[in-house]
Design a protein around this motif. Structure first.
Motif, PDB file in Angstrom:
ATOM      1  N   ASN A 178       4.667  -1.509  -1.003  1.00 32.63           N
ATOM      2  CA  ASN A 178       3.777  -2.164  -1.609  1.00 32.63           C
ATOM      3  C   ASN A 178       4.601  -2.269  -3.295  1.00 32.63           C
ATOM      4  OD1 ASN A 178       4.471   0.446  -3.240  1.00 32.63           O
ATOM      5  ND2 ASN A 178       2.365   0.863  -1.559  1.00 32.63           N
ATOM      6  N   ALA A 179       3.744  -2.876  -4.599  1.00 30.11           N
ATOM      7  CA  ALA A 179       4.242  -3.137  -5.054  1.00 30.11           C
ATOM      8  C   ALA A 179       4.276  -1.928  -6.090  1.00 30.11           C
ATOM      9  CB  ALA A 179       3.553  -4.029  -6.817  1.00 30.11           C
ATOM     10  N   ALA A 180       4.628  -0.705  -5.731  1.00 30.41           N
ATOM     11  CA  ALA A 180       5.377   0.801  -6.352  1.00 30.41           C
ATOM     12  C   ALA A 180       6.577   1.095  -5.706  1.00 30.41           C
ATOM     13  CB  ALA A 180       3.885   1.559  -5.857  1.00 30.41           C
ATOM     14  N   GLY A 181       6.597   0.230  -4.541  1.00 31.69           N
ATOM     15  CA  GLY A 181       7.568   0.456  -3.507  1.00 31.69           C
ATOM     16  C   GLY A 181       7.832   1.465  -2.114  1.00 31.69           C
ATOM     17  N   GLN A 182       6.559   1.492  -2.353  1.00 37.64           N
ATOM     18  CA  GLN A 182       6.176   2.602  -1.285  1.00 37.64           C
ATOM     19  C   GLN A 182       5.824   1.244   0.047  1.00 37.64           C
ATOM     20  OE1 GLN A 182       3.218   4.174  -3.164  1.00 37.64           O
ATOM     21  NE2 GLN A 182       3.819   5.938  -3.284  1.00 37.64           N
ATOM     22  N   ILE A 183       6.308   2.178   1.297  1.00 40.25           N
ATOM     23  CA  ILE A 183       6.491   1.499   2.579  1.00 40.25           C
ATOM     24  C   ILE A 183       4.746   1.917   2.497  1.00 40.25           C
ATOM     25  CG2 ILE A 183       7.381   1.669   5.070  1.00 40.25           C
ATOM     26  CD1 ILE A 183       9.565   2.813   4.274  1.00 40.25           C
ATOM     27  N   GLN A 184       4.490   0.625   3.408  1.00 38.65           N
ATOM     28  CA  GLN A 184       2.565   0.208   3.339  1.00 38.65           C
ATOM     29  C   GLN A 184       2.455   0.362   4.616  1.00 38.65           C
ATOM     30  OE1 GLN A 184       0.763  -2.918   1.187  1.00 38.65           O
ATOM     31  NE2 GLN A 184      -0.603  -3.368   2.930  1.00 38.65           N
ATOM     32  N   ASP A 185       3.758  -0.542   5.447  1.00 36.73           N
ATOM     33  CA  ASP A 185       2.694  -0.463   7.116  1.00 36.73           C
ATOM     34  C   ASP A 185       4.267  -1.310   7.933  1.00 36.73           C
ATOM     35  OD1 ASP A 185       2.061  -1.145   9.519  1.00 36.73           O
ATOM     36  OD2 ASP A 185       0.020  -1.826   8.838  1.00 36.73           O
ATOM     37  N   ARG A 186       4.163  -1.415   8.397  1.00 38.83           N
ATOM     38  CA  ARG A 186       5.379  -1.461   9.464  1.00 38.83           C
ATOM     39  C   ARG A 186       4.954  -1.718  11.207  1.00 38.83           C
ATOM     40  NH1 ARG A 186       8.201   3.566  10.178  1.00 38.83           N
ATOM     41  NH2 ARG A 186       6.259   4.468  10.006  1.00 38.83           N
ATOM     42  N   LYS A 187       5.579  -2.788  11.583  1.00 34.22           N
ATOM     43  CA  LYS A 187       5.216  -2.974  13.454  1.00 34.22           C
ATOM     44  C   LYS A 187       6.911  -3.705  13.887  1.00 34.22           C
ATOM     45  CE  LYS A 187       2.714  -6.764  15.626  1.00 34.22           C
ATOM     46  NZ  LYS A 187       1.883  -7.948  15.657  1.00 34.22           N
ATOM     47  N   MET A 188       6.646  -3.129  15.038  1.00 35.59           N
ATOM     48  CA  MET A 188       7.824  -3.668  16.148  1.00 35.59           C
ATOM     49  C   MET A 188       7.272  -4.714  17.304  1.00 35.59           C
ATOM     50  SD  MET A 188       9.505   0.314  16.325  1.00 35.59           S
ATOM     51  CE  MET A 188      10.813  -0.502  17.846  1.00 35.59           C
ATOM     52  N   GLY A 189       7.818  -5.703  16.944  1.00 37.36           N
ATOM     53  CA  GLY A 189       7.703  -7.029  17.472  1.00 37.36           C
ATOM     54  C   GLY A 189       7.332  -7.978  17.070  1.00 37.36           C
ATOM     55  N   GLN A 190       6.454  -8.866  17.575  1.00 43.31           N
ATOM     56  CA  GLN A 190       6.375 -10.679  16.768  1.00 43.31           C
ATOM     57  C   GLN A 190       4.874 -10.303  15.979  1.00 43.31           C
ATOM     58  OE1 GLN A 190       6.560 -13.864  19.836  1.00 43.31           O
ATOM     59  NE2 GLN A 190       5.888 -15.276  17.845  1.00 43.31           N
ATOM     60  N   VAL A 191       5.231 -10.483  14.761  1.00 47.16           N
ATOM     61  CA  VAL A 191       3.584 -10.956  14.195  1.00 47.16           C
ATOM     62  C   VAL A 191       3.692 -11.900  14.310  1.00 47.16           C
ATOM     63  CG1 VAL A 191       3.598 -11.519  11.595  1.00 47.16           C
ATOM     64  CG2 VAL A 191       5.509  -9.774  11.606  1.00 47.16           C
ATOM     65  N   THR A 192       1.792 -11.432  13.629  1.00 46.75           N
ATOM     66  CA  THR A 192       0.662 -12.601  14.475  1.00 46.75           C
ATOM     67  C   THR A 192      -0.077 -13.095  12.987  1.00 46.75           C
ATOM     68  OG1 THR A 192      -1.030 -10.637  14.116  1.00 46.75           O
ATOM     69  CG2 THR A 192       0.065 -11.106  16.464  1.00 46.75           C
ATOM     70  N   ALA A 193      -0.924 -13.903  13.409  1.00 51.52           N
ATOM     71  CA  ALA A 193      -1.203 -14.514  11.864  1.00 51.52           C
ATOM     72  C   ALA A 193      -2.095 -12.704  11.588  1.00 51.52           C
ATOM     73  CB  ALA A 193      -2.052 -15.846  11.934  1.00 51.52           C
ATOM     74  N   LYS A 194      -2.835 -12.690  11.911  1.00 55.65           N
ATOM     75  CA  LYS A 194      -4.026 -11.162  12.084  1.00 55.65           C
ATOM     76  C   LYS A 194      -3.347 -10.364  10.829  1.00 55.65           C
ATOM     77  CE  LYS A 194      -8.184  -9.403  11.902  1.00 55.65           C
ATOM     78  NZ  LYS A 194      -9.201 -10.161  10.980  1.00 55.65           N
ATOM     79  N   ASP A 195      -1.774  -9.907  11.509  1.00 53.04           N
ATOM     80  CA  ASP A 195      -1.369  -9.479  10.533  1.00 53.04           C
ATOM     81  C   ASP A 195      -0.731  -9.439   9.216  1.00 53.04           C
ATOM     82  OD1 ASP A 195      -1.002  -7.091  13.328  1.00 53.04           O
ATOM     83  OD2 ASP A 195       0.846  -8.604  13.384  1.00 53.04           O
ATOM     84  N   LEU A 196      -0.543 -10.930   8.707  1.00 55.34           N
ATOM     85  CA  LEU A 196       0.122 -10.618   8.130  1.00 55.34           C
ATOM     86  C   LEU A 196      -1.388 -10.841   6.595  1.00 55.34           C
ATOM     87  CD1 LEU A 196       2.207 -14.129   8.780  1.00 55.34           C
ATOM     88  CD2 LEU A 196       3.180 -12.071   7.560  1.00 55.34           C
ATOM     89  N   GLU A 197      -2.784 -11.361   6.989  1.00 55.27           N
ATOM     90  CA  GLU A 197      -4.007 -11.634   6.922  1.00 55.27           C
ATOM     91  C   GLU A 197      -4.254 -10.069   6.172  1.00 55.27           C
ATOM     92  OE1 GLU A 197      -9.022 -12.572   7.541  1.00 55.27           O
ATOM     93  OE2 GLU A 197      -6.868 -13.314   8.959  1.00 55.27           O
ATOM     94  N   VAL A 198      -4.234  -9.070   7.072  1.00 55.97           N
ATOM     95  CA  VAL A 198      -4.630  -7.957   6.692  1.00 55.97           C
ATOM     96  C   VAL A 198      -2.850  -7.781   5.646  1.00 55.97           C
ATOM     97  CG1 VAL A 198      -4.510  -5.117   7.518  1.00 55.97           C
ATOM     98  CG2 VAL A 198      -5.711  -6.915   8.790  1.00 55.97           C
ATOM     99  N   TRP A 199      -2.055  -7.322   5.922  1.00 51.24           N
ATOM    100  CA  TRP A 199      -0.960  -7.414   4.958  1.00 51.24           C
ATOM    101  C   TRP A 199      -1.683  -7.760   3.389  1.00 51.24           C
ATOM    102  CZ3 TRP A 199       3.533  -8.309   8.463  1.00 51.24           C
ATOM    103  CH2 TRP A 199       3.360  -7.341   9.421  1.00 51.24           C
TER     104      TRP A 199
END
Length: 202
Positions: A178-199
């Protein structure tokens, strides 16, 4: 005339009917126990396999100090320049670990590129860290140019991924900061459009 009497069953037929062991359709107890034992072992193996898969594909804890160390890293770029991670501090950032020899990585790159084009105006930055040979990356990018910057991370990128929770070193691996430099989320494996929408919604 003497009435006919029903025939008296012979002793041998009574013994056969009363003895379960003599019936050909009855499973011997030992065989039944063997089947139950096999089923139990197979079930335990299935649970163990599922547990290992869950462990393998679940990001683990971030190593102490890894978030802070991220901003001090620099990588060579395919064009011959330097990718300084400090320039992305203060922005929401998506870091994608990939390689040219990884089919799921290659499949998701156009999706990540579209995400960058769409959301860069809102402050989002995408960085691709290639765990690969520089020559392979350069050749690949001539066929599939990317709008977001790419760093030639090599083996050091694998170590960085492990420090961020990817203990198995699998690819692709994506980290959202995130903009504060903290890890917001991580994913192992292929990213989906839904992942990107949520992020993107944060």
């Amino acid at each position: 005339m003497t009435p006919s009497q029903p025939p008296t069953p012979s002793p041998s037929s009574d013994a056969t009917a009363a003895d379960p062991a003599a019936s050909p359709s009855t499973t011997p107890p030992a065989a039944g126990r063997r089947r139950l034992l096999f089923a139990g072992v197979a079930g335990a193996a299935g649970l163990a396999g599922a547990s290992f898969a869950w462990w393998k594909f679940r990001p683990h804890d971030v190593a102490p100090g890894a978030e802070q160390a991220l901003w001090g890293l620099q990588f060579d770029t395919p064009e011959g320049g330097t990718l300084d991670m400090r320039r992305f501090a203060g922005k929401p950032l998506l870091i994608n670990f990939w390689a040219t020899w990884c089919p799921p990585c290659v499949d998701e790159l156009p999706l990540l590129n579209t995400f960058y084009r769409t959301h860069s105006a809102h402050g989002w930055q995408v960085v691709g860290l290639a765990i690969d040979q520089p020559s392979s990356v350069r050749q690949f990018l001539t066929k599939l140019p990317l709008d977001f910057p790419v760093g030639l991370a090599g083996l050091s990128g694998t170590d960085l991924g492990r420090s961020l929770g990817n203990l198995t070193g699998g690819l692709p691996f994506t980290v959202v900061v995130n903009a504060a430099g903290q890890i917001q989320d991580r994913k192992m494996g292929q990213v989906t459009a839904k992942d990107l929408e949520v992020w993107a919604k944060g």
